[in-house]
Design a protein around this motif. Structure first.
Motif, PDB file in Angstrom:
ATOM      1  N   PRO A  80       0.787  -1.230  -0.096  1.00 27.28           N
ATOM      2  CA  PRO A  80       0.044  -0.046   0.076  1.00 27.28           C
ATOM      3  C   PRO A  80       1.051   1.118  -0.179  1.00 27.28           C
ATOM      4  CG  PRO A  80      -0.918  -1.555   1.713  1.00 27.28           C
ATOM      5  CD  PRO A  80       0.607  -1.992   1.243  1.00 27.28           C
ATOM      6  N   LEU A  81       2.022   1.375   0.732  1.00 23.81           N
ATOM      7  CA  LEU A  81       2.742   2.340   0.877  1.00 23.81           C
ATOM      8  C   LEU A  81       3.307   2.444  -0.604  1.00 23.81           C
ATOM      9  CD1 LEU A  81       4.673   4.588   2.336  1.00 23.81           C
ATOM     10  CD2 LEU A  81       6.096   2.582   2.647  1.00 23.81           C
ATOM     11  N   VAL A  82       4.045   1.665  -1.224  1.00 22.11           N
ATOM     12  CA  VAL A  82       4.675   1.916  -2.311  1.00 22.11           C
ATOM     13  C   VAL A  82       3.568   2.174  -3.498  1.00 22.11           C
ATOM     14  CG1 VAL A  82       6.186   0.787  -4.282  1.00 22.11           C
ATOM     15  CG2 VAL A  82       6.655   0.064  -1.802  1.00 22.11           C
ATOM     16  N   LEU A  83       2.454   1.604  -3.449  1.00 24.97           N
ATOM     17  CA  LEU A  83       1.592   2.020  -4.314  1.00 24.97           C
ATOM     18  C   LEU A  83       1.115   3.632  -4.223  1.00 24.97           C
ATOM     19  CD1 LEU A  83      -0.728   1.389  -6.385  1.00 24.97           C
ATOM     20  CD2 LEU A  83      -2.447   0.935  -4.414  1.00 24.97           C
ATOM     21  N   GLY A  84       1.181   4.046  -3.312  1.00 23.99           N
ATOM     22  CA  GLY A  84       1.122   5.637  -3.305  1.00 23.99           C
ATOM     23  C   GLY A  84       2.119   6.434  -3.790  1.00 23.99           C
ATOM     24  N   MET A  85       3.450   5.697  -3.377  1.00 22.43           N
ATOM     25  CA  MET A  85       4.647   6.328  -4.050  1.00 22.43           C
ATOM     26  C   MET A  85       4.710   6.286  -5.519  1.00 22.43           C
ATOM     27  SD  MET A  85       7.299   4.879  -0.909  1.00 22.43           S
ATOM     28  CE  MET A  85       8.586   5.542  -1.861  1.00 22.43           C
ATOM     29  N   ALA A  86       3.967   5.291  -6.053  1.00 23.06           N
ATOM     30  CA  ALA A  86       4.191   5.085  -7.490  1.00 23.06           C
ATOM     31  C   ALA A  86       3.387   5.826  -8.220  1.00 23.06           C
ATOM     32  CB  ALA A  86       3.802   3.498  -7.828  1.00 23.06           C
ATOM     33  N   TRP A  87       2.118   6.142  -7.475  1.00 25.24           N
ATOM     34  CA  TRP A  87       1.030   6.858  -8.358  1.00 25.24           C
ATOM     35  C   TRP A  87       1.416   8.342  -8.738  1.00 25.24           C
ATOM     36  CZ3 TRP A  87      -3.611   4.045  -8.102  1.00 25.24           C
ATOM     37  CH2 TRP A  87      -4.757   4.527  -8.862  1.00 25.24           C
ATOM     38  N   GLY A  88       1.132   8.492  -9.883  1.00 26.42           N
ATOM     39  CA  GLY A  88       1.518  10.005 -10.627  1.00 26.42           C
ATOM     40  C   GLY A  88       2.933  10.109 -11.064  1.00 26.42           C
ATOM     41  N   HIS A  89       3.686   9.238 -11.166  1.00 32.24           N
ATOM     42  CA  HIS A  89       4.790   9.411 -11.819  1.00 32.24           C
ATOM     43  C   HIS A  89       4.931   8.980 -13.431  1.00 32.24           C
ATOM     44  CE1 HIS A  89       7.404  10.419  -8.332  1.00 32.24           C
ATOM     45  NE2 HIS A  89       6.649   9.414  -7.841  1.00 32.24           N
TER      46      HIS A  89
END
Length: 363
Positions: A286-295
């Motif tokens: 879940p953490l990495v999903l948020g970090m990935a989103w928008g790049h």
């Protein structure tokens, strides 16, 4: 942009497909690499019955997370006592298949330390000799049966070695869901989450493409639906087959992209905190999903095919999925402070797998 996809592994999938091992290895001498419980489960006897006198050597003491402390003796004994065999068959989870991948890469002297020296350079090399590998996973998750990578751990020195050569691609993968019927709930969940991580990591990946995405999205959708059901119905043949196929799809996806940040973080969590691999690489999803989103717009579109367009809802969905499987999703749940976690994430970004993450360049 052109999508490229390559996987040289001949794949046999289906209930009872282990029976094909006899024809696949016809006229060849075989060494078996498997896990300690395999004999009590009747699996070693099944292989012996299938292969007869062609089975010339058996290694059945493979431990989780193959470590140099044990591998050294196993490797050198194998090349001393079974150096003439033609095929190595790995039957087990990721640890058995990774162990077999290490064993088939022969050095000039038969010395394991010579292999470690070659691996320590981080550069490709041509082994002095090698064996053909056939992989038959007994868990739905590793993906190692359709990828060339193996991880060798050195817990004493707190480091790991990555093995990846042309010869470490299995020649044949036999995915027989019947072999997975005896896997307990905890391992079913852990390995299933490893497969989920493989699929997601192949999407938020600089190497992701339309072909790998096709496998990844199908795998994620199947795992999100199937794994909670399978956890409570372990002997269900249909669910076992669905999960085995989902894990195969995830393996196909990351066979071309490699993994990314969640796996890079997991190595530290396994070495320092002893977390099982499947949990170590999935609790941060879940953490990495948020970090990935928008790049990356293309990567976002692929993630949105699974989770919809609201990143916070997507994270919540993934977090609740993990919680329902009794997997905690915060670093503090595993004894890691916020400061230590931030350092771990930043360190993981610099690792080989971390650099595959689409957000690593912006970090």
């Amino acid at each position: 942009m052109t999508s490229r996809f390559y996987n040289p592994v001949e794949t046999r999938f289906g209930w009872g497909s282990l029976l094909e091992l006899a024809d696949i290895t016809e006229h060849q001498s075989v060494a078996l690499v498997t896990f300690p419980e395999a004999r009590a489960l009747g699996l070693v006897q099944r292989i012996e019955d299938l292969l007869g006198e062609r089975l010339v050597y058996v290694i059945e003491d493979v431990q989780p997370n193959p470590d140099v402390a044990q591998l050294r003796n196993t490797y050198e004994r194998f090349w001393r006592e079974a150096g003439d065999c033609q095929v190595v068959v790995a039957v087990g989870g990721g640890s058995a298949i990774d162990t077999a991948k290490a064993l088939i890469v022969g050095t000039e002297t038969g010395s394991f330390d010579e292999l470690l020296t070659l691996l320590a350079t981080g550069q490709p090399f041509t082994p002095a000799r090698s064996k053909v590998l056939i992989a038959a996973p007994t868990t739905a998750g590793t993906g190692s049966e359709v990828t060339p990578w193996a991880t060798i751990w050195d817990s004493l020195s707190q480091k790991k070695y990555s093995l990846h050569l042309d010869c470490t691609w299995p020649k044949v993968a036999i995915i027989d869901p019947q072999l997975m019927l005896t896997v307990p709930a905890s391992v079913t969940v852990s390995t299933g989450l490893d497969a989920l991580s493989h699929a997601l990591e192949s999407i938020w990946n600089i190497n992701g493409n339309a072909v790998s995405d096709t496998f990844a999205v199908a795998a994620i959708e199947d795992i999100l639906e199937c794994l909670p059901l399978l956890r409570h119905d372990l002997c269900n043949p249909e669910l076992r087959s669905r999960m085995a196929l989902a894990a195969l799809k995830a393996g196909m996806a990351f066979s071309n992209t490699k993994t990314a940040l969640a796996h890079s973080i997991s190595y530290e969590m396994t070495l320092r905190y002893g977390l099982p691999h499947g949990i170590a690489c999935s609790f941060t999803l879940p953490l990495v999903l948020g970090m990935a989103w928008g790049h990356d717009a293309a990567r976002d579109r692929t993630l949105q095919r699974v989770f919809g367009t609201d990143v916070h809802h997507a994270q919540r969905q993934l977090r609740e999925f993990l919680h329902n499987l009794d997997v905690k999703t915060e670093f503090t749940d595993y004894g890691v402070t916020a400061v230590e976690a931030e350092k771990m994430v930043q360190f993981a970004m610099q690792g080989a797998r971390g650099k595959n993450f689409i957000g690593s360049q912006a970090a």
